[in-house]
Write a protein that holds these residues in place. Structure first.
Motif, short mmCIF file in Angstrom:
data_model
loop_
_atom_site.label_atom_id
_atom_site.label_comp_id
_atom_site.label_asym_id
_atom_site.label_seq_id
_atom_site.Cartn_x
_atom_site.Cartn_y
_atom_site.Cartn_z
N ASP A 197 0.87 -1.17 0.00
CA ASP A 197 0.00 0.00 0.00
C ASP A 197 0.92 1.23 0.00
OD1 ASP A 197 -1.56 2.23 0.73
OD2 ASP A 197 -2.95 0.99 1.90
N LEU A 198 0.97 1.93 -1.13
CA LEU A 198 1.92 3.04 -1.26
C LEU A 198 1.56 4.23 -0.38
CD1 LEU A 198 2.69 2.89 -5.07
CD2 LEU A 198 4.28 2.52 -3.20
N VAL A 199 0.27 4.42 -0.13
CA VAL A 199 -0.13 5.53 0.75
C VAL A 199 0.31 5.22 2.19
CG1 VAL A 199 -2.08 6.82 1.71
CG2 VAL A 199 -1.99 6.31 -0.74
N GLU A 200 0.20 3.96 2.58
CA GLU A 200 0.69 3.56 3.90
C GLU A 200 2.19 3.84 4.01
OE1 GLU A 200 0.37 -0.62 4.64
OE2 GLU A 200 0.95 -0.44 6.74
N ALA A 201 2.93 3.49 2.96
CA ALA A 201 4.38 3.74 2.95
C ALA A 201 4.66 5.24 3.03
CB ALA A 201 5.01 3.15 1.70
N GLN A 202 3.88 6.03 2.29
CA GLN A 202 4.07 7.49 2.31
C GLN A 202 3.88 8.06 3.71
OE1 GLN A 202 1.29 8.77 -0.97
NE2 GLN A 202 3.12 9.96 -1.50
N LEU A 203 2.84 7.56 4.39
CA LEU A 203 2.55 8.05 5.74
C LEU A 203 3.67 7.66 6.71
CD1 LEU A 203 -1.25 7.12 5.82
CD2 LEU A 203 -0.33 9.44 5.80
N ALA A 204 4.14 6.41 6.58
CA ALA A 204 5.20 5.93 7.47
C ALA A 204 6.47 6.76 7.26
CB ALA A 204 5.46 4.44 7.21
N ILE A 205 6.81 6.99 5.99
CA ILE A 205 8.02 7.77 5.69
C ILE A 205 7.86 9.20 6.19
CG2 ILE A 205 9.44 8.72 3.81
CD1 ILE A 205 8.62 6.08 2.25
N GLY A 206 6.68 9.77 5.99
CA GLY A 206 6.41 11.13 6.44
C GLY A 206 6.56 11.26 7.95
N ALA A 207 6.21 10.18 8.66
CA ALA A 207 6.32 10.19 10.13
C ALA A 207 7.75 9.92 10.59
CB ALA A 207 5.37 9.16 10.72
N GLY A 208 8.66 9.71 9.60
CA GLY A 208 10.06 9.50 9.94
C GLY A 208 10.44 8.04 10.18
N HIS A 209 9.50 7.13 9.90
CA HIS A 209 9.78 5.70 10.10
C HIS A 209 10.61 5.15 8.95
CE1 HIS A 209 5.78 5.42 12.58
NE2 HIS A 209 6.66 6.24 13.10
N ARG A 210 11.14 3.96 9.18
CA ARG A 210 11.80 3.24 8.09
C ARG A 210 10.73 2.67 7.17
NH1 ARG A 210 17.07 2.24 8.61
NH2 ARG A 210 18.01 2.89 10.58
N LEU A 211 11.14 2.34 5.94
CA LEU A 211 10.22 1.68 5.01
C LEU A 211 9.63 0.46 5.69
CD1 LEU A 211 11.76 1.49 1.43
CD2 LEU A 211 9.64 2.57 2.15
N PRO A 212 8.32 0.25 5.56
CA PRO A 212 7.71 -0.90 6.26
C PRO A 212 8.04 -2.26 5.64
CG PRO A 212 6.01 0.57 5.31
CD PRO A 212 7.34 1.10 4.90
#
Lengths: 517, 196
Positions: A310-325
């Motif tokens: 889910d690319l939007v999920e990845a975008q949100l995670a990256i935006g929050a400063g997390h590593r790629l899921p």
């Protein structure tokens, strides 16, 4: 992750972003203009904020109003979707000043790729070939002509600040050069507000293949395979698929490697797409960097369908400063996916965009079918925005299975009340050249007449008249106060102007009234 | 008492229009409705029988010649939009030809050719530029007005040489289809130079 995400967009992409947020338990806020009060994306979010009049410049393109809406709704992050402000470096800058997280790359990266000339330099720095041509430092007529002669004919003159094929001028020889430069200058000023031009060799029958990349703040750059977007009309994509058909493994590897190099060299962050022009099919085919789109792409669903991500999920995670899921090893594309863009347009009238009310609407479903739609029954398609209504994507074990599924599902997709390109999409999918995977950007123009209109079948027209006659009789019975006839299902108890509307849609609207302006 | 219903329709798909007459029993007690259909205006007309297997407000299942199809329906103003197998159709009642009355003002409008007196908006759009003034003399094909809809520009051009008699819109105005924008008075091209 976030307290609330403001979705600074409309239509199908706003609905799609809201869905992922809802699945993740992140509250969302939609924004809407006067023209979109009853739009589908308004009900898809948990709250909605009115941001101004129908004109995009005073609503969806107004950074001030978007930031105000984020504050008013208690959002701490802004997702721009695609189009509108998604590639305006001023939005991430304004978000930063307001203490909001922008879900996308940093302003400096967007600014760099927003200029075609700087984007070509970025590719060259990464050691990636660009289309033969030049970036005239001397923007005078002789300066541009000199670079043009060096690149060779035929060639294209493009506005440096433009996009989407707008303002492009094609020149086939020396005799057209002088007048062409003057025209390109006017077009660039009119479409991009900036007369800076660049020169590019025109490649005959090229393919447009792009690579999805995702990068986090921790140095991971991951490619998620390529998409072929060669089926275009007037330089706008119509059908996209992954993997690209008839692409040798050597060429695919070159593309994927080049895309990762460009993203890494540019210090890219979040989801982005590196676009290439392909000249030929074998391992040694020409493969030239075209541009990088610093946002979620319209056609991202095909990548999601074959990777399961889910690319939007990845975008949100990256935006929050997390590593790629996920790790690169976990990404194993499976099968083939094809997406068709459903536009409100009349292919028979040179793809003229259409506006109006959707009087009837039915979405298809079935194995491997995904619909991303921003419309429904009773919804107005305003003249003010892009005519994209919905996207139908199909995934299958093979390209042929995906193609058959998309073709069948399009036959069940009813969008009534205004012309759409659904019939055209079916004819594209059924065309021998498309079936064979023989696609290039001139496909629609080349086969145009056979694709634009079908010869209607008389028996089908008779069946349509029969259905209308019975429906008409039924309405007359009802208005005369008579009950339904024996073969007739009773009318729905709750009249609704929405697809699949129920009590929850009504609640969403009630909430809207409470939380809106 | 059984009532019969006989109506004349015009079914349109793309550039093709087909007259079709339907006849069926209006007081059908049966679940399936048999419909006699005459296709075309020719003599003798081709006749087929269709069966309506079921119908709801927005869809009918119709069987013709052993093939059944779902027809999606949406009545809109004086016409009904329909979709079968990804192709769309517009159905209008043909007034004066059936035993029931029907409004078909739009049908009459589509039959008329280019109206030289008033050029109107082909679709909902915003007026982005007005390039002529009342009294301007224009050549055939000259752009008079630019419209913008969904990021695309469209030109309203003079269908023939003439003189502009009135401008009926403002820049920035949102216009609906059929809305007159500019009035033109045709002028033979041999009429010589326009007077100052």
């Amino acid at each position: 992750m976030f307290t609330r995400v403001l979705i600074a967009n409309r239509g199908e992409i706003a609905v799609r972003i809201a869905r992922t947020c809802r699945a993740l338990g992140i509250p969302t806020a939609a924004v809407f203009s006067d023209a979109d009060r009853n739009a589908r994306h308004v009900g898809a979010a948990d709250t909605a904020v009115h941001i101004g009049p129908a004109a995009a410049a005073e609503s969806y393109l107004s950074i001030g109003r978007i930031i105000d809406a984020a504050r008013a709704s208690g959002a701490d992050a802004v997702h721009p979707g695609y189009g509108f402000l998604s590639e305006d470096p001023a939005l991430p800058a304004a978000c930063h000043d307001a203490g909001l997280t922008f879900i996308g790359p940093p302003a400096r990266v967007i600014a760099r790729f927003g200029s075609k000339i700087n984007a070509r330099r970025a590719a060259a720095e990464a050691g990636v070939a660009v289309v033969p041509g030049g970036e005239p430092d001397d923007q005078s007529e002789p300066g541009i002509a000199a670079v043009a002669r060096e690149a060779g004919f035929p060639l294209l003159l493009k506005p440096s600040a433009g996009g989407g094929g707008k303002g492009m001028v094609s020149i086939t020889g020396e005799d057209e050069l002088e007048a062409g430069i003057a025209r390109a200058r006017r077009e660039a000023l009119a479409t991009a507000g900036d007369g800076t031009l660049y020169v590019e060799r025109r490649i005959e029958r090229p393919r447009h293949v792009e690579v999805q990349v995702v990068a986090d703040r921790h140095g991971t750059v991951c490619q998620l395979g390529e998409r072929d977007c060669s089926t275009q009309r007037r330089h706008q994509k119509v059908v996209e698929e992954t993997p690209a058909p008839r692409l040798s493994q050597g060429l695919r590897t070159r593309l994927l490697t080049a895309a990762v190099s460009v993203a890494r060299q540019a210090g890219y962050e979040n989801a982005g797409t590196v676009e290439f022009l392909i000249d030929g099919t074998g391992d040694d085919a020409g493969c030239y960097f075209l541009e990088m789109n610093t946002r979620l792409q319209v056609e991202h669903p095909v990548t999601e369908l074959v990777t399961g991500l889910d690319l939007v999920e990845a975008q949100l995670a990256i935006g929050a400063g997390h590593r790629l899921p996920w790790t690169a090893d976990e990404v194993v594309p499976r099968g083939h996916a094809i997406e068709c863009r459903v536009y409100a347009e009349d292919p028979a009238a040179d793809y003229l965009p259409q506006a109006g009310t959707i009087a009837g609407y039915h979405e298809p479903a079935g194995p491997g079918i995904r619909i991303d739609s921003g419309v429904g029954r009773g919804i107005d398609v305003p003249v003010h925005y892009d005519p994209l209504l919905a996207k139908l994507a199909a995934v299958g074990r093979t390209r042929e299975q995906a193609r058959q599924r998309a073709y069948a599902a399009l036959g069940e997709f009813a969008v009534l009340g205004l012309p759409t390109n659904i019939g055209l999409l079916r004819r594209v999918l059924a065309h021998d050249a498309f079936v064979a995977g023989d696609v290039h950007t001139g496909f629609l123009a080349e086969h145009g007449e056979a694709l634009v209109e079908a010869e209607p079948d008389e028996m089908t027209m008779a069946a349509v008249a029969a259905a209308v006659s019975v429906a008409h009789a039924e309405r007359d019975r009802r208005s005369a106060g008579e009950g339904p006839s024996a073969g007739r299902y009773p009318p729905p108890a709750i009249a609704s102007d929405r697809p699949d509307a129920g009590v929850w849609d009504r609640l969403a609207r009630w909430r809207l009234g409470a939380a809106g302006d | 008492m059984t009532r019969h219903r006989s109506r004349q329709w015009v079914v349109t798909s793309g550039a093709v229009s087909l007259p079709v007459r339907t006849r069926h029993d209006d007081d059908h007690a049966e679940i399936e409705i048999e419909i006699e259909i005459e296709i075309g205006a020719g003599d003798p007309a081709r006749t087929v029988t269709a069966t309506i297997l079921s119908s709801s407000d927005d869809a009918c299942i119709v069987s013709v010649g052993g093939q059944s199809a779902v027809v999606r329906l949406a009545p809109h103003a004086s016409r009904c939009h329909a979709m079968v197998g990804g192709e769309t159709f517009t159905v209008m009642a043909d007034s004066g030809a059936g035993s029931d009355s029907a409004d078909s003002d739009e049908h009459a409008a589509t039959a008329s050719g280019v109206d030289l007196d008033a050029l109107s908006a082909p679709m909902p759009a915003t007026v982005s530029a007005i390039l002529v003034k009342p009294g301007s003399t224009v050549k055939a094909g000259e752009t008079l007005i630019r419209l913008e809809a969904m990021k695309m520009e469209q030109a309203i051009r003079a269908p023939a040489a003439g003189r502009v008699t009135a401008i009926a819109c403002r820049v920035g105005e949102l216009v609906q289809p059929g809305r007159p924008l500019v009035a033109l008075e045709a002028r033979p091209t041999t009429a010589g130079k326009p007077h100052q």
